[in-house]
Design a protein around this motif. Structure first.
Motif, PDB file in Angstrom:
ATOM      1  N   LEU A 145      30.090  47.519  38.787  1.00  0.00           N
ATOM      2  CA  LEU A 145      29.964  46.919  37.455  1.00  0.00           C
ATOM      3  C   LEU A 145      31.331  46.858  36.768  1.00  0.00           C
ATOM      4  O   LEU A 145      31.659  45.853  36.116  1.00  0.00           O
ATOM      5  N   ALA A 146      32.133  47.902  36.912  1.00  0.00           N
ATOM      6  CA  ALA A 146      33.479  47.870  36.328  1.00  0.00           C
ATOM      7  C   ALA A 146      34.286  46.717  36.916  1.00  0.00           C
ATOM      8  O   ALA A 146      35.020  46.029  36.211  1.00  0.00           O
ATOM      9  N   PHE A 147      34.075  46.491  38.219  1.00  0.00           N
ATOM     10  CA  PHE A 147      34.755  45.370  38.875  1.00  0.00           C
ATOM     11  C   PHE A 147      34.340  44.043  38.250  1.00  0.00           C
ATOM     12  O   PHE A 147      35.181  43.178  37.950  1.00  0.00           O
ATOM     13  N   PHE A 148      33.033  43.900  37.988  1.00  0.00           N
ATOM     14  CA  PHE A 148      32.557  42.666  37.343  1.00  0.00           C
ATOM     15  C   PHE A 148      33.164  42.513  35.950  1.00  0.00           C
ATOM     16  O   PHE A 148      33.540  41.411  35.540  1.00  0.00           O
ATOM     17  N   VAL A 149      33.231  43.618  35.215  1.00  0.00           N
ATOM     18  CA  VAL A 149      33.828  43.553  33.870  1.00  0.00           C
ATOM     19  C   VAL A 149      35.259  43.043  33.963  1.00  0.00           C
ATOM     20  O   VAL A 149      35.696  42.194  33.174  1.00  0.00           O
ATOM     21  N   MET A 150      36.005  43.526  34.972  1.00  0.00           N
ATOM     22  CA  MET A 150      37.390  43.075  35.132  1.00  0.00           C
ATOM     23  C   MET A 150      37.451  41.575  35.379  1.00  0.00           C
ATOM     24  O   MET A 150      38.274  40.869  34.792  1.00  0.00           O
ATOM     25  N   VAL A 151      36.563  41.072  36.254  1.00  0.00           N
ATOM     26  CA  VAL A 151      36.602  39.642  36.574  1.00  0.00           C
ATOM     27  C   VAL A 151      36.286  38.829  35.328  1.00  0.00           C
ATOM     28  O   VAL A 151      36.979  37.857  34.999  1.00  0.00           O
ATOM     29  N   VAL A 152      35.237  39.239  34.606  1.00  0.00           N
ATOM     30  CA  VAL A 152      34.855  38.486  33.407  1.00  0.00           C
ATOM     31  C   VAL A 152      35.972  38.564  32.371  1.00  0.00           C
ATOM     32  O   VAL A 152      36.278  37.569  31.693  1.00  0.00           O
TER      33      VAL A 152
ATOM     34  N   LEU B  64      39.392  50.430  42.599  1.00  0.00           N
ATOM     35  CA  LEU B  64      39.467  49.953  41.216  1.00  0.00           C
ATOM     36  C   LEU B  64      40.837  50.238  40.605  1.00  0.00           C
ATOM     37  O   LEU B  64      41.334  49.456  39.805  1.00  0.00           O
TER      38      LEU B  64
ATOM     39  N   TYR C 272      45.027  43.729  35.671  1.00  0.00           N
ATOM     40  CA  TYR C 272      45.322  43.902  34.248  1.00  0.00           C
ATOM     41  C   TYR C 272      46.820  43.898  33.957  1.00  0.00           C
ATOM     42  O   TYR C 272      47.314  43.037  33.241  1.00  0.00           O
TER      43      TYR C 272
END
Lengths: 302, 99
Positions: B60-67, A57, A65
């Motif tokens: 889930l953090a990965f999904f947040v990044m994609v969205v 991550l 980002y």
């Protein structure tokens, strides 16, 4: 489980800096400064991710980002205008104080919840990351979340299409050809358009910059020899100011040379010639340009 | 140091992002506030993943990044479209529906 000493040091160094940078987003006057502050926060978060046993991550954070999202922000800032400052007039009365109050309230509530909550003893990811972090992530992502993964793929394609459609401009008129443009230029001649390229900025004995206008054959400065942007911003120098500056320089040289003259006998003729050439070079653009043609060697006449 | 300190940092960053959304007028800066809030939740996700010893939080953090990436594309495209028609990136100027 408590974090190791090195991690604690990293956290206590990075966290205050990140909070300061985030406050920079809140208080920076210029949007570009705010963007740079957010970039700092995001790189800091990437470092914290790596420290928290989430190296994958951390890398994705830097790539997605800081690499993509914030660059997109900077590009849009360039399109919209870098110095588009906030207006300070309040459209909703008391909005600022209500906003500050709500923000502070949110901090208090969230920190209170975190302080009051009882967390289970931290396990750590050593066991889950035994097969390396990316592999562990991939097993969950492509095992439990396959459907979500595919939906996200559809979302990305939709977003790319939306970006294309929203920024697309439909052409309302026929695209002008070279012939049409040329005809339009000739037709605009009576309105003062010139067929030739615009004159270049002036070159003087002591000054060769974009902000000084050239002098025309009649000795008058040509305003459109200075780039339009400089003129709109009012950063243009007047030709008379530049010339006056050079006149004073020449006058000072004259005085100095006259002062030198009597001490050495043979130095007198040479300085006179020197004075004549220098004085002839700078005001020559005003006087010499009038009688003769425009193709004087003097850069001032353009 | 307790691991829950990370959650405190996430809470502070989230609140600063929310205050930015409430206070700033420039649409792009408001948007950066939203991004800051998303990042703060990501930090909370990663911390909880570590507390529970389960990488699902990281997924889930990965999904947040994609969205968030998809959202940025659409949001900035909307800002550019509004800027083209109204010559302004201020959220106060978008009041066509206001009688």
């Amino acid at each position: 489980m408590t974090a190791s000493g090195a991690e604690a040091a990293l956290f206590w160094v990075l966290a205050p800096l990140m909070v300061l940078a985030a406050l920079g987003l809140l208080f920076a006057r210029k949007a570009v400064h705010a963007a740079v502050c957010v970039m700092f926060v995001m790189v800091g978060l990437a470092i914290l991710y790596v420290a928290q046993e989430a190296p994958f991550l951390g890398v994705v954070q830097v790539v997605v980002y800081t690499g993509a999202v914030m660059m997109l922000f900077l590009f849009v800032l360039m399109l919209v205008g870098v110095d588009a400052a906030d207006s300070l007039t309040e459209t909703i009365k008391g909005q600022r104080w209500v906003g500050v109050l709500l923000g502070l309230g949110l901090v208090v509530v969230l920190l209170g919840v975190i302080a009051q909550a009882t967390f289970p003893p931290a396990v750590g990811l050593a066991e889950a990351n035994a097969v390396t972090n990316p592999v562990a992530l991939a097993r969950v992502l492509l095992g439990d979340y396959v459907l979500a993964m595919e939906v996200v793929g559809v979302l990305l394609v939709t977003a790319a299409l939306a970006g294309l459609v929203l920024t697309h401009r439909r052409r309302l008129s026929v695209r002008p050809t070279q012939r049409v443009l040329a005809a339009a230029r000739v037709a605009a001649l009576p309105q003062g358009r010139t067929l030739t390229p615009l004159p270049a900025p002036g070159v003087y004995a002591q000054n060769n910059a974009m902000d000084t206008p050239a002098l025309g054959p009649d000795g008058e400065p040509l305003p459109h020899s200075v780039p339009r942007v400089l003129r709109i911003r009012g950063q243009e120098r007047s030709a008379t100011a530049v010339l006056a500056e050079e006149e004073t320089l020449v006058a000072r040289d004259d005085l100095r040379l006259i002062g030198v003259g009597p001490t050495s006998g043979e130095a007198v003729p040479a300085p006179v010639g020197l004075v004549e050439t220098t004085s002839g070079a700078s005001p020559g653009s005003t006087t010499g340009g009038t009688g003769t043609t425009g193709e004087d060697e003097d850069g001032g006449v353009r | 140091m307790e691991i829950t300190n990370y959650l405190g940092l996430a809470a502070i960053l989230f609140a600063i992002g929310a205050t930015t959304v409430l206070l700033r007028r420039n649409a792009i800066v408001v948007f950066m506030g939203v991004e800051l809030m998303l990042n703060a939740t990501n930090l909370a996700f990663v911390t909880f993943a570590r507390i529970h010893g389960d990488v699902t939080g990281q997924v889930l953090a990965f999904f947040v990044m994609v969205v968030a990436a998809a959202e940025v594309v659409v949001g900035l495209a909307i800002i550019i479209t509004i800027f083209r028609s109204r010559r302004s990136a201020s959220v106060d100027d978008v009041n066509l529906l206001n009688s």
